[in-house]
Scaffold this motif. Structure first.
Motif, mmCIF file in Angstrom:
data_model
loop_
_atom_site.group_PDB
_atom_site.id
_atom_site.type_symbol
_atom_site.label_atom_id
_atom_site.label_comp_id
_atom_site.label_asym_id
_atom_site.label_seq_id
_atom_site.Cartn_x
_atom_site.Cartn_y
_atom_site.Cartn_z
ATOM 1 N N GLU A 276 38.872 35.206 52.267
ATOM 2 C CA GLU A 276 37.784 36.186 52.365
ATOM 3 C C GLU A 276 37.380 36.707 51.098
ATOM 4 N N ASP A 277 38.395 37.183 50.421
ATOM 5 C CA ASP A 277 37.928 37.899 49.164
ATOM 6 C C ASP A 277 37.805 36.885 47.979
ATOM 7 N N ILE A 278 38.363 35.722 47.922
ATOM 8 C CA ILE A 278 37.820 34.942 46.839
ATOM 9 C C ILE A 278 36.207 34.606 47.186
ATOM 10 N N ALA A 279 35.842 34.316 48.395
ATOM 11 C CA ALA A 279 34.492 34.021 48.727
ATOM 12 C C ALA A 279 33.675 35.270 48.258
ATOM 13 N N ALA A 280 34.327 36.282 48.593
ATOM 14 C CA ALA A 280 33.296 37.379 48.223
ATOM 15 C C ALA A 280 33.142 37.439 46.779
ATOM 16 N N LEU A 281 34.206 37.566 45.942
ATOM 17 C CA LEU A 281 34.200 37.638 44.700
ATOM 18 C C LEU A 281 33.460 36.453 44.093
ATOM 19 N N LYS A 282 33.573 35.376 44.526
ATOM 20 C CA LYS A 282 32.284 34.289 44.149
ATOM 21 C C LYS A 282 31.011 34.747 44.420
ATOM 22 N N GLU A 283 30.861 35.275 45.580
ATOM 23 C CA GLU A 283 29.500 35.425 45.903
ATOM 24 C C GLU A 283 28.885 36.788 44.789
ATOM 25 N N ALA A 284 29.898 37.465 44.253
ATOM 26 C CA ALA A 284 29.487 38.432 43.242
ATOM 27 C C ALA A 284 29.420 37.919 41.953
ATOM 28 N N GLY A 285 29.669 36.665 41.722
ATOM 29 C CA GLY A 285 29.388 35.873 40.396
ATOM 30 C C GLY A 285 30.769 35.477 39.894
ATOM 31 N N VAL A 286 31.676 35.821 40.397
ATOM 32 C CA VAL A 286 33.004 35.715 39.649
ATOM 33 C C VAL A 286 33.213 33.993 39.733
ATOM 34 N N VAL A 287 33.632 33.478 38.287
ATOM 35 C CA VAL A 287 33.844 32.159 38.464
ATOM 36 C C VAL A 287 35.302 31.558 38.366
ATOM 37 N N GLY A 288 36.137 32.866 38.385
ATOM 38 C CA GLY A 288 37.630 32.371 38.060
ATOM 39 C C GLY A 288 38.755 33.732 38.708
ATOM 40 N N VAL A 289 39.738 33.497 39.281
ATOM 41 C CA VAL A 289 40.648 34.445 39.453
ATOM 42 C C VAL A 289 42.020 33.936 38.998
ATOM 43 N N VAL A 290 42.603 35.063 38.330
ATOM 44 C CA VAL A 290 43.975 34.876 37.764
ATOM 45 C C VAL A 290 44.986 35.607 38.719
ATOM 46 N N LEU A 291 46.077 35.084 39.406
ATOM 47 C CA LEU A 291 46.825 35.574 40.318
ATOM 48 C C LEU A 291 48.289 35.650 39.882
ATOM 49 N N ASN A 292 49.138 36.571 40.310
ATOM 50 C CA ASN A 292 50.322 36.610 40.127
ATOM 51 C C ASN A 292 51.351 35.960 41.118
ATOM 52 N N PHE A 293 52.043 34.905 40.899
ATOM 53 C CA PHE A 293 53.076 34.573 41.970
ATOM 54 C C PHE A 293 54.425 34.636 41.370
ATOM 55 N N GLN A 294 54.625 35.686 40.257
ATOM 56 C CA GLN A 294 56.018 35.976 39.931
ATOM 57 C C GLN A 294 57.018 36.734 41.076
#
Length: 316
Positions: A276-294
């Motif tokens: 849901e959040d990634i879809a909302a960010l994409k709609e806001a114009g975001v082309v990439g997300v960098v996440l932390n899996f450490q």
């Protein structure tokens, strides 16, 4: 939507076997970017306030350990073939302008054009002092001038520069980076000077969502800051559409985080929450997300990557 991830420069996972396994598995799973943080030394006593925690305490202070960012990215370049390599971010005044430009160009050549330079002005006065860097209180101006010098070195056949903090002429700067006109420049930071630096010098705005002074922990707050970025772009006569957006998280999602007022912190919670959040960010114009899996161990970190790939990434 591109999904990248951070790699450790500090802590127990910042060692060859873990870095290689994390990077190789990220490449196999299709993560788009591998991002590495920057510290050269960690002072024993730090009075400067860390911008990305509520307490202002720097989480890397206890161990004092840190690997060199560019060396890690060179290592990662040799064990991957697809993911972009990102400095997340380079504290630009920590190194000389020509040195940083050469490091970036070299990694871009060795990685077959996969280098991205994330830039920031820095926050730790004590590290500036230890390194003999330019004055901490002039770090913004130094950063802006160095970025201009980088572009000169990367693009001009006879590079010449006469600035306040860097000057050069009568040099050959070869090889040039493979990417044209130069490797992408992602500008970190959430403050007004960082936004203006993005507009004047950057290809991408690359904020971290956990700065208490400029919180980007809900989609509404993020969109409001993007609007401010666009206002500055209009003031500077730059098309806002020419600036891409990549959202960085420095927290490891291990359950939903409730904010004051009951909202859920962006990019925390279940797989459904994340989609849901990634879809909302994409709609806001975001082309990439960098996440932390450490996580605490290599096995736990690899498991977190796998779970995300199966439960979230596969459906994007």
């Amino acid at each position: 939507m591109d999904i990248g991830m951070t790699l450790p420069g500090r802590g127990p996972l910042a060692e060859p076997n873990s870095l290689e396994q994390l990077a190789r598995r990220a490449d196999e799973l299709g993560f788009s970017h591998l991002a590495v943080p920057d510290h050269i030394v960690v002072p024993r006593t730090i009075d400067s306030r860390y911008p990305y925690s509520a307490s202002g305490d720097f989480p890397g202070a206890a161990s004092g350990s840190c690997l060199d960012q560019f060396s890690v990215l060179s290592f990662i370049a040799a064990v991957t073939t697809k993911a972009q390599l990102v400095t997340s971010v380079t504290v630009i005044p920590h190194r000389g302008a020509l040195e940083t430009a050469k490091l970036v160009a070299t990694i871009d050549v060795l990685s077959a054009g996969r280098m991205t330079l994330g830039v920031g002005a820095g926050w730790m006065r004590e590290e500036f002092d230890a390194l003999g860097a330019p004055p901490f209180d002039r770090r913004g101006q130094v950063t802006d001038e160095y970025i201009e010098a980088f572009k000169c070195l990367w693009t001009e056949d006879d590079p010449r520069f006469d600035g306040e903090f860097v000057r050069f002429q009568n040099i050959s700067f070869l090889p040039k980076p493979l990417q044209r006109p130069h490797p992408p420049i992602w500008v970190g930071g959430e403050s007004a000077p960082a936004l203006r630096r993005t507009v004047r010098h950057g290809d991408t705005w690359y904020p971290i969502g956990s700065n208490p002074k400029f919180p980007l922990d809900t989609i509404e707050r993020f969109k409001a800051r993007v609007q401010r970025l666009h206002v500055i772009a209009d003031e500077e006569k730059r098309d806002p559409a020419s600036i891409s957006l990549v959202y960085c998280t420095n927290w490891a999602n291990q359950g939903a985080v409730a904010l004051e007022g009951g909202a859920r912190h962006l990019l925390t919670g279940s797989a459904s929450n994340l989609k849901e959040d990634i879809a909302a960010l994409k709609e806001a114009g975001v082309v990439g997300v960098v996440l932390n899996f450490q996580r605490d161990t290599l096995a736990q970190s690899l498991e977190a990557m796998q779970q995300f790939a199966e439960d979230v990434y596969a459906d994007l």
